[in-house]
Design a protein around this motif. Structure first.
Motif, PDB file in Angstrom:
ATOM      1  N   MET A   1      45.700  42.601 -64.869  1.00 44.73           N
ATOM      2  CA  MET A   1      47.105  42.780 -64.504  1.00 44.73           C
ATOM      3  C   MET A   1      47.703  41.432 -64.158  1.00 44.73           C
ATOM      4  O   MET A   1      47.096  40.651 -63.420  1.00 44.73           O
ATOM      5  N   ASN A   2      48.915  41.110 -64.722  1.00 38.18           N
ATOM      6  CA  ASN A   2      49.486  39.803 -64.460  1.00 38.18           C
ATOM      7  C   ASN A   2      50.064  39.717 -63.062  1.00 38.18           C
ATOM      8  O   ASN A   2      50.262  40.714 -62.369  1.00 38.18           O
ATOM      9  N   THR A   3      50.396  38.463 -62.652  1.00 41.66           N
ATOM     10  CA  THR A   3      50.852  38.223 -61.284  1.00 41.66           C
ATOM     11  C   THR A   3      52.156  38.941 -60.992  1.00 41.66           C
ATOM     12  O   THR A   3      52.339  39.540 -59.925  1.00 41.66           O
ATOM     13  N   LYS A   4      53.083  38.933 -61.957  1.00 36.95           N
ATOM     14  CA  LYS A   4      54.375  39.591 -61.747  1.00 36.95           C
ATOM     15  C   LYS A   4      54.200  41.090 -61.518  1.00 36.95           C
ATOM     16  O   LYS A   4      54.797  41.673 -60.606  1.00 36.95           O
ATOM     17  N   ALA A   5      53.353  41.723 -62.331  1.00 36.60           N
ATOM     18  CA  ALA A   5      53.111  43.159 -62.170  1.00 36.60           C
ATOM     19  C   ALA A   5      52.478  43.454 -60.826  1.00 36.60           C
ATOM     20  O   ALA A   5      52.791  44.450 -60.168  1.00 36.60           O
ATOM     21  N   ALA A   6      51.538  42.590 -60.405  1.00 37.46           N
ATOM     22  CA  ALA A   6      50.889  42.792 -59.118  1.00 37.46           C
ATOM     23  C   ALA A   6      51.883  42.709 -57.983  1.00 37.46           C
ATOM     24  O   ALA A   6      51.820  43.471 -57.007  1.00 37.46           O
ATOM     25  N   GLU A   7      52.842  41.761 -58.093  1.00 38.15           N
ATOM     26  CA  GLU A   7      53.833  41.604 -57.029  1.00 38.15           C
ATOM     27  C   GLU A   7      54.735  42.826 -56.929  1.00 38.15           C
ATOM     28  O   GLU A   7      55.282  43.126 -55.875  1.00 38.15           O
ATOM     29  N   GLU A   8      54.902  43.546 -58.037  1.00 41.29           N
ATOM     30  CA  GLU A   8      55.782  44.705 -58.045  1.00 41.29           C
ATOM     31  C   GLU A   8      55.096  45.976 -57.556  1.00 41.29           C
ATOM     32  O   GLU A   8      55.753  46.989 -57.340  1.00 41.29           O
ATOM     33  N   LEU A   9      53.799  45.965 -57.417  1.00 41.74           N
ATOM     34  CA  LEU A   9      53.086  47.155 -56.972  1.00 41.74           C
ATOM     35  C   LEU A   9      53.420  47.455 -55.513  1.00 41.74           C
ATOM     36  O   LEU A   9      53.428  46.549 -54.671  1.00 41.74           O
ATOM     37  N   PRO A  10      53.685  48.716 -55.189  1.00 41.34           N
ATOM     38  CA  PRO A  10      53.990  49.055 -53.795  1.00 41.34           C
ATOM     39  C   PRO A  10      52.766  48.935 -52.901  1.00 41.34           C
ATOM     40  O   PRO A  10      51.625  49.064 -53.359  1.00 41.34           O
ATOM     41  N   ALA A  11      53.013  48.676 -51.626  1.00 46.13           N
ATOM     42  CA  ALA A  11      51.929  48.621 -50.652  1.00 46.13           C
ATOM     43  C   ALA A  11      51.385  50.025 -50.409  1.00 46.13           C
ATOM     44  O   ALA A  11      52.110  51.022 -50.494  1.00 46.13           O
ATOM     45  N   VAL A  12      50.102  50.090 -50.106  1.00 51.93           N
ATOM     46  CA  VAL A  12      49.391  51.368 -49.997  1.00 51.93           C
ATOM     47  C   VAL A  12      48.724  51.497 -48.633  1.00 51.93           C
ATOM     48  O   VAL A  12      48.087  50.552 -48.144  1.00 51.93           O
ATOM     49  N   SER A  13      48.862  52.682 -48.036  1.00 52.30           N
ATOM     50  CA  SER A  13      48.140  53.034 -46.815  1.00 52.30           C
ATOM     51  C   SER A  13      47.113  54.101 -47.150  1.00 52.30           C
ATOM     52  O   SER A  13      47.474  55.173 -47.652  1.00 52.30           O
ATOM     53  N   VAL A  14      45.849  53.808 -46.891  1.00 49.26           N
ATOM     54  CA  VAL A  14      44.791  54.789 -47.099  1.00 49.26           C
ATOM     55  C   VAL A  14      44.481  55.421 -45.746  1.00 49.26           C
ATOM     56  O   VAL A  14      44.188  54.716 -44.778  1.00 49.26           O
ATOM     57  N   ILE A  15      44.566  56.741 -45.675  1.00 48.09           N
ATOM     58  CA  ILE A  15      44.340  57.442 -44.412  1.00 48.09           C
ATOM     59  C   ILE A  15      43.058  58.250 -44.494  1.00 48.09           C
ATOM     60  O   ILE A  15      42.773  58.887 -45.506  1.00 48.09           O
ATOM     61  N   MET A  16      42.270  58.211 -43.408  1.00 49.78           N
ATOM     62  CA  MET A  16      40.968  58.888 -43.382  1.00 49.78           C
ATOM     63  C   MET A  16      40.770  59.607 -42.048  1.00 49.78           C
ATOM     64  O   MET A  16      40.627  58.958 -41.012  1.00 49.78           O
ATOM     65  N   PRO A  17      40.765  60.934 -42.032  1.00 48.84           N
ATOM     66  CA  PRO A  17      40.369  61.659 -40.822  1.00 48.84           C
ATOM     67  C   PRO A  17      38.845  61.787 -40.798  1.00 48.84           C
ATOM     68  O   PRO A  17      38.251  62.235 -41.780  1.00 48.84           O
ATOM     69  N   VAL A  18      38.201  61.376 -39.726  1.00 47.99           N
ATOM     70  CA  VAL A  18      36.736  61.425 -39.704  1.00 47.99           C
ATOM     71  C   VAL A  18      36.225  62.072 -38.423  1.00 47.99           C
ATOM     72  O   VAL A  18      36.795  61.909 -37.344  1.00 47.99           O
ATOM     73  N   LEU A  19      35.132  62.799 -38.575  1.00 50.93           N
ATOM     74  CA  LEU A  19      34.435  63.434 -37.455  1.00 50.93           C
ATOM     75  C   LEU A  19      32.971  63.572 -37.860  1.00 50.93           C
ATOM     76  O   LEU A  19      32.662  64.228 -38.848  1.00 50.93           O
ATOM     77  N   ASN A  20      32.102  62.932 -37.099  1.00 51.30           N
ATOM     78  CA  ASN A  20      30.661  62.986 -37.384  1.00 51.30           C
ATOM     79  C   ASN A  20      30.362  62.605 -38.839  1.00 51.30           C
ATOM     80  O   ASN A  20      29.720  63.348 -39.587  1.00 51.30           O
ATOM     81  N   GLU A  21      30.797  61.422 -39.216  1.00 52.55           N
ATOM     82  CA  GLU A  21      30.620  60.954 -40.590  1.00 52.55           C
ATOM     83  C   GLU A  21      29.758  59.695 -40.661  1.00 52.55           C
ATOM     84  O   GLU A  21      29.946  58.862 -41.558  1.00 52.55           O
ATOM     85  N   GLU A  22      28.799  59.537 -39.732  1.00 44.68           N
ATOM     86  CA  GLU A  22      27.999  58.314 -39.747  1.00 44.68           C
ATOM     87  C   GLU A  22      27.214  58.137 -41.046  1.00 44.68           C
ATOM     88  O   GLU A  22      26.947  57.018 -41.478  1.00 44.68           O
ATOM     89  N   ARG A  23      26.886  59.222 -41.693  1.00 48.76           N
ATOM     90  CA  ARG A  23      26.078  59.149 -42.904  1.00 48.76           C
ATOM     91  C   ARG A  23      26.830  58.479 -44.063  1.00 48.76           C
ATOM     92  O   ARG A  23      26.226  57.758 -44.870  1.00 48.76           O
ATOM     93  N   HIS A  24      28.143  58.720 -44.158  1.00 49.32           N
ATOM     94  CA  HIS A  24      28.871  58.271 -45.342  1.00 49.32           C
ATOM     95  C   HIS A  24      30.032  57.314 -45.052  1.00 49.32           C
ATOM     96  O   HIS A  24      30.586  56.746 -46.001  1.00 49.32           O
ATOM     97  N   LEU A  25      30.440  57.138 -43.804  1.00 49.71           N
ATOM     98  CA  LEU A  25      31.681  56.418 -43.508  1.00 49.71           C
ATOM     99  C   LEU A  25      31.692  54.996 -44.049  1.00 49.71           C
ATOM    100  O   LEU A  25      32.662  54.569 -44.685  1.00 49.71           O
ATOM    101  N   ARG A  26      30.635  54.246 -43.799  1.00 45.33           N
ATOM    102  CA  ARG A  26      30.630  52.848 -44.244  1.00 45.33           C
ATOM    103  C   ARG A  26      30.779  52.752 -45.763  1.00 45.33           C
ATOM    104  O   ARG A  26      31.551  51.939 -46.281  1.00 45.33           O
ATOM    105  N   THR A  27      30.058  53.583 -46.484  1.00 44.63           N
ATOM    106  CA  THR A  27      30.145  53.552 -47.941  1.00 44.63           C
ATOM    107  C   THR A  27      31.532  53.975 -48.413  1.00 44.63           C
ATOM    108  O   THR A  27      32.087  53.379 -49.351  1.00 44.63           O
ATOM    109  N   ALA A  28      32.103  54.992 -47.763  1.00 41.69           N
ATOM    110  CA  ALA A  28      33.434  55.461 -48.151  1.00 41.69           C
ATOM    111  C   ALA A  28      34.481  54.364 -47.977  1.00 41.69           C
ATOM    112  O   ALA A  28      35.326  54.145 -48.858  1.00 41.69           O
TER     113      ALA A  28
END
Length: 346
Positions: A1-28
């Motif tokens: 992807m070129n620089t101009k296209a990258a600059e046009e991409l919107p910012a992203v927030s990744v949300i994660m609800p977690v409870l007792n996820e020690e087994r997979h959290l780091r990998t996720a």
């Protein structure tokens, strides 16, 4: 992807609800950070009151990468955690990921592109179940089979197109804020309920097999039974809360459970011929396991009928025993104030 296209991409927030996820959290979280999304990105983890090392692992992740931070979710409930993470995030695109969900490469870039191309409110793809034990492999086979879960495209795959719901989801923040986010009364089925409101509001929910998230199944029969009992219980609440939202796929498990129980009861009390009904169900899941178990080990294949029965009958039990009081409580809780749930506090 070129620089101009990258600059046009919107910012992203990744949300994660977690409870007792020690087994997979780091990998996720590592799978998220390794996405190589060219635009700005943050990861907001909503921490429930875990009894394992989830909070410690989350603290380590925050210390290791400035893109990661945490917010509190005192109730531990998934929809409350999702809303807390949305409030604690700031970008125009919101990507939901669970603590045991592993994004495949290019997931976020593809989802953001499709949001724009399809003018969608939410896009999502396939819940690709993969096990790490023989039992989990059996459950994964059941969860990706039409015998196990019906014709839901986000489980079994299919052509891209409009959908009732999708797995997890990548949303426009403006849509979440307009609709008040997730309904926190829905302990389960909150995704389906939110997508129903999106569609009722005229928004497009788009499914594509291009998007895939690796899902780790429940590690025991008991855990799977509880999961599917809760699914059925809350799906019944959805049908009572949003009348007209029920379909035949949701009625199949309770119908199967009722038929099996009736056949057993009448077979014992009236005539053995009625035992043909539960017998037919047993033959059905055994035959299904023979077909869907191809490629599994002998042990996993032997466990597959157990996985099918656990999913079907637990879902059916939850649906049939779901109390009307749950739906009444949900209905009573929703009013104009619900739309303020995502308002910023400063």
């Amino acid at each position: 992807m070129n620089t101009k296209a990258a600059e046009e991409l919107p910012a992203v927030s990744v949300i994660m609800p977690v409870l007792n996820e020690e087994r997979h959290l780091r990998t996720a979280v590592r799978r998220i950070l390794d996405q190589e999304y060219p635009g700005p990105m943050e990861v907001v983890i909503a921490l429930g009151p875990s009894t394992d090392r989830t909070a410690e692992i989350a603290a380590e992740l925050v210390a290791e990468d400035p893109r990661v931070r945490t917010v509190a979710n005192p109730t531990g409930r998934t929809p409350a955690g999702l809303n807390a993470a949305i409030r604690g995030s700031r970008h125009p695109i919101v990507v939901r990921v669970d603590g045991h969900g592993l994004l495949t490469p290019g997931y976020i870039t593809t989802a953001v592109r499709l949001l724009g191309e399809m003018d969608a409110a939410n896009v999502g793809g396939i819940m690709h179940a993969e096990g790490e034990t023989e039992w989990e492999n059996a459950v994964a086979a059941a969860m990706t089979s039409k015998i196990g879960v019906g014709n839901a495209a986000f489980h079994t795959g299919g052509l891209a197109g409009p959908a009732d719901t999708v797995y997890l989801g990548v949303f426009r923040r403006e849509v979440l804020e307009k609709l008040g986010g997730y309904n926190e009364e829905f302990i389960r089925a909150q995704d389906w309920e939110l997508n129903y409101r999106i569609r009722q509001d005229g928004g497009l929910v788009w499914f594509t097999p291009q998007l895939k998230v690796t899902y780790r199944p429940r590690p025991s029969v008991r855990a799977l039974a509880k999961q599917y009992k809760d699914y059925g219980r809350w799906r019944r609440v959805v049908t009572r809360y949003h009348r007209g939202s029920v379909n035949l796929r949701y009625l199949a498990p309770p119908a199967a459970l009722a038929a099996v129980l009736l056949g057993l009861g009448l077979g014992a009390a009236v005539h053995p011929a009625f035992l043909a009904v539960p017998g037919a169900y047993l033959l059905g899941i055994l035959g299904g396991a023979a077909v869907e178990g191809r490629g599994l080990s002998f042990k996993a294949k032997a466990l597959l009928p157990v996985a099918f029965a656990t999913m079907h009958l637990s879902w059916g039990f939850g649906f049939l025993t779901s109390p009307r009081s749950l739906a009444r409580r949900v209905i009573a809780s929703v009013g104009p104030a619900a739309k303020d749930v995502l308002s910023k506090t400063g």
